[in-house]
Design a protein around this motif. Structure first.
Motif, PDB file in Angstrom:
ATOM      1  N   THR A  54      39.895  55.547 -49.666  1.00  0.00           N
ATOM      2  CA  THR A  54      39.591  56.070 -50.995  1.00  0.00           C
ATOM      3  C   THR A  54      39.210  54.949 -51.937  1.00  0.00           C
ATOM      4  OG1 THR A  54      41.167  57.858 -50.610  1.00  0.00           O
ATOM      5  CG2 THR A  54      40.454  57.512 -52.880  1.00  0.00           C
ATOM      6  N   GLU A  55      39.947  53.860 -51.902  1.00  0.00           N
ATOM      7  CA  GLU A  55      39.627  52.706 -52.746  1.00  0.00           C
ATOM      8  C   GLU A  55      38.272  52.118 -52.360  1.00  0.00           C
ATOM      9  OE1 GLU A  55      42.070  48.872 -54.289  1.00  0.00           O
ATOM     10  OE2 GLU A  55      41.832  49.022 -52.101  1.00  0.00           O
ATOM     11  N   PHE A  56      38.035  51.996 -51.052  1.00  0.00           N
ATOM     12  CA  PHE A  56      36.755  51.465 -50.571  1.00  0.00           C
ATOM     13  C   PHE A  56      35.597  52.305 -51.105  1.00  0.00           C
ATOM     14  CE2 PHE A  56      33.161  51.349 -47.763  1.00  0.00           C
ATOM     15  CZ  PHE A  56      33.090  50.058 -47.261  1.00  0.00           C
ATOM     16  N   PHE A  57      35.674  53.606 -50.937  1.00  0.00           N
ATOM     17  CA  PHE A  57      34.586  54.481 -51.335  1.00  0.00           C
ATOM     18  C   PHE A  57      34.365  54.427 -52.847  1.00  0.00           C
ATOM     19  CE2 PHE A  57      33.009  58.771 -52.561  1.00  0.00           C
ATOM     20  CZ  PHE A  57      31.753  58.678 -51.984  1.00  0.00           C
ATOM     21  N   PHE A  58      35.437  54.462 -53.608  1.00  0.00           N
ATOM     22  CA  PHE A  58      35.278  54.428 -55.060  1.00  0.00           C
ATOM     23  C   PHE A  58      34.670  53.105 -55.511  1.00  0.00           C
ATOM     24  CE2 PHE A  58      36.791  53.404 -59.342  1.00  0.00           C
ATOM     25  CZ  PHE A  58      36.233  54.478 -60.037  1.00  0.00           C
ATOM     26  N   LEU A  59      35.215  51.983 -55.062  1.00  0.00           N
ATOM     27  CA  LEU A  59      34.764  50.686 -55.568  1.00  0.00           C
ATOM     28  C   LEU A  59      33.372  50.325 -55.057  1.00  0.00           C
ATOM     29  CD1 LEU A  59      38.045  48.590 -55.333  1.00  0.00           C
ATOM     30  CD2 LEU A  59      37.031  49.653 -57.359  1.00  0.00           C
ATOM     31  N   PRO A 115      30.032  51.517 -59.134  1.00  0.00           N
ATOM     32  CA  PRO A 115      28.801  50.913 -59.669  1.00  0.00           C
ATOM     33  C   PRO A 115      27.883  51.936 -60.337  1.00  0.00           C
ATOM     34  CG  PRO A 115      29.275  50.057 -57.480  1.00  0.00           C
ATOM     35  CD  PRO A 115      30.221  51.201 -57.696  1.00  0.00           C
ATOM     36  N   LEU A 116      27.752  53.118 -59.749  1.00  0.00           N
ATOM     37  CA  LEU A 116      26.907  54.151 -60.356  1.00  0.00           C
ATOM     38  C   LEU A 116      27.570  54.753 -61.587  1.00  0.00           C
ATOM     39  CD1 LEU A 116      25.586  55.711 -57.082  1.00  0.00           C
ATOM     40  CD2 LEU A 116      24.123  55.034 -59.001  1.00  0.00           C
ATOM     41  N   LEU A 152      27.698  64.204 -44.549  1.00  0.00           N
ATOM     42  CA  LEU A 152      27.663  65.666 -44.574  1.00  0.00           C
ATOM     43  C   LEU A 152      27.515  66.197 -45.987  1.00  0.00           C
ATOM     44  CD1 LEU A 152      30.422  66.437 -41.913  1.00  0.00           C
ATOM     45  CD2 LEU A 152      27.954  66.157 -41.587  1.00  0.00           C
ATOM     46  N   ALA A 153      28.098  65.502 -46.967  1.00  0.00           N
ATOM     47  CA  ALA A 153      27.957  65.938 -48.359  1.00  0.00           C
ATOM     48  C   ALA A 153      26.503  65.871 -48.809  1.00  0.00           C
ATOM     49  CB  ALA A 153      28.839  65.080 -49.265  1.00  0.00           C
ATOM     50  N   MET A 154      25.821  64.781 -48.470  1.00  0.00           N
ATOM     51  CA  MET A 154      24.413  64.670 -48.858  1.00  0.00           C
ATOM     52  C   MET A 154      23.583  65.748 -48.178  1.00  0.00           C
ATOM     53  SD  MET A 154      22.278  63.113 -50.741  1.00  0.00           S
ATOM     54  CE  MET A 154      20.516  63.228 -50.932  1.00  0.00           C
ATOM     55  N   TYR A 206      32.584  63.638 -52.277  1.00  0.00           N
ATOM     56  CA  TYR A 206      31.565  62.733 -51.747  1.00  0.00           C
ATOM     57  C   TYR A 206      30.206  62.988 -52.396  1.00  0.00           C
ATOM     58  CZ  TYR A 206      34.912  61.581 -48.047  1.00  0.00           C
ATOM     59  OH  TYR A 206      36.013  61.153 -47.355  1.00  0.00           O
ATOM     60  N   GLY A 207      29.913  64.256 -52.666  1.00  0.00           N
ATOM     61  CA  GLY A 207      28.639  64.586 -53.289  1.00  0.00           C
ATOM     62  C   GLY A 207      28.484  64.017 -54.681  1.00  0.00           C
ATOM     63  N   VAL A 208      29.582  63.758 -55.382  1.00  0.00           N
ATOM     64  CA  VAL A 208      29.523  63.160 -56.718  1.00  0.00           C
ATOM     65  C   VAL A 208      28.776  61.827 -56.677  1.00  0.00           C
ATOM     66  CG1 VAL A 208      30.988  62.033 -58.468  1.00  0.00           C
ATOM     67  CG2 VAL A 208      31.498  64.363 -57.707  1.00  0.00           C
ATOM     68  N   TYR A 209      28.972  61.075 -55.615  1.00  0.00           N
ATOM     69  CA  TYR A 209      28.279  59.792 -55.440  1.00  0.00           C
ATOM     70  C   TYR A 209      26.761  59.967 -55.549  1.00  0.00           C
ATOM     71  CZ  TYR A 209      26.489  55.971 -52.367  1.00  0.00           C
ATOM     72  OH  TYR A 209      25.800  54.935 -51.795  1.00  0.00           O
TER      73      TYR A 209
END
Length: 262
Positions: free
Chosen positions: A127-132, A137-138, A201-203, A235-238
């Motif tokens: 979770t930390e990896f994905f967020f940071l 950045p976005l 999968l989210a994309m 994940y789609g929020v990214y």
């Protein structure tokens, strides 16, 4: 620079006229005989080398991609893949095989989503990896355009995301980065990193997504646990933040829905 000049730099013979192809919103792509030549004005440094490395990483893991003949800061020369029959079951098989692979850790080299630069990162909590690496950045780049949604986005990642294990990802898997070639489906223009398959999968569910024929075949080969299914909007929020960055506030509605669904 035109496609002929890049081919000359690559010491490749231009066979026939340059025919424009659809290249998305970032690059100009041409077919010149057996080659696909990809160029972009004002591309950020490292964009095309990162794409070439991503293609090599996918190829090394059994994914069909176009061969890279030349890579430089000015552009890429790739193998041109003729159009073949649509085969969603074959795509499902290729992606299920990719997503089932297990790597030693989460990792990403510095890269791009579109032309947006993303930092490198290695190891640690998912979770930390994905967020940071992906979201923060976005989020910083779009904060002033989010109309108060920024804190809501941050709050999404205070809850842990499900972790099945580090898997190689395409990283930007929308239908424009898929090619059905005569030999079978191939993937283009990756934003490669090692993460959780829910990112891909989210994309694949956004903006009309992929057809049920794909999802039936994929689920049969690699079923989706309920907790992964529930995490897909997060994940789609990214990707929705990236669309706000590139295309503006018209994507705030879908972003709000993804937050609400999370």
């Amino acid at each position: 620079m035109g496609p002929g000049e890049l081919l000359r730099q690559a010491r490749l013979e231009a066979k026939g006229p340059a025919q424009p192809l659809h290249g998305g919103g970032i690059a100009r792509v041409y077919r010149v005989g057996p080659y696909a030549v990809k160029l972009a004005e004002g591309a950020p440094p490292g964009l095309f080398p990162a794409e070439a490395k991503g293609l090599a990483a996918l190829a090394a893991r059994g994914v069909r991609v176009p061969r890279v003949f030349h890579v430089g800061e000015e552009g890429l020369v790739l193998e041109y893949l003729p159009e073949g029959p649509t085969d969603w079951e074959a795509l499902a098989g290729m992606l299920a095989q990719l997503h089932r692979r297990r790597e030693a850790r989460y990792w990403a080299e510095p890269g791009f989503l579109g032309t947006f630069p993303l930092p490198g990162r290695e190891g640690g909590d998912w979770t930390e990896f994905f967020f940071l690496r992906c979201v923060e950045p976005l989020l910083e780049a779009t904060w002033g355009r989010l109309g108060g949604l920024g804190p809501r986005v941050e709050a999404l990642y205070r809850r842990p995301l499900p972790a099945e294990g580090p898997a190689p990802l395409h990283g930007d898997l929308w239908h424009g980065n898929l090619r059905f070639a005569p030999e079978g489906p191939a993937l283009l223009d990756p934003s490669f990193f090692v993460g959780e398959r829910g990112v891909d999968l989210a994309m694949m569910r956004l903006f009309g997504g992929f057809p049920q024929a794909f999802w039936r075949a994929y689920r049969a080969l690699y079923p989706l646990p309920e907790e992964v299914e529930r995490a897909l909007p997060r994940y789609g929020v990214y990707y929705l933040l990236a669309h706000v960055h590139f295309f503006g506030e018209g994507y705030l509605g879908p972003l709000w829905k993804a937050i609400s669904d999370s």
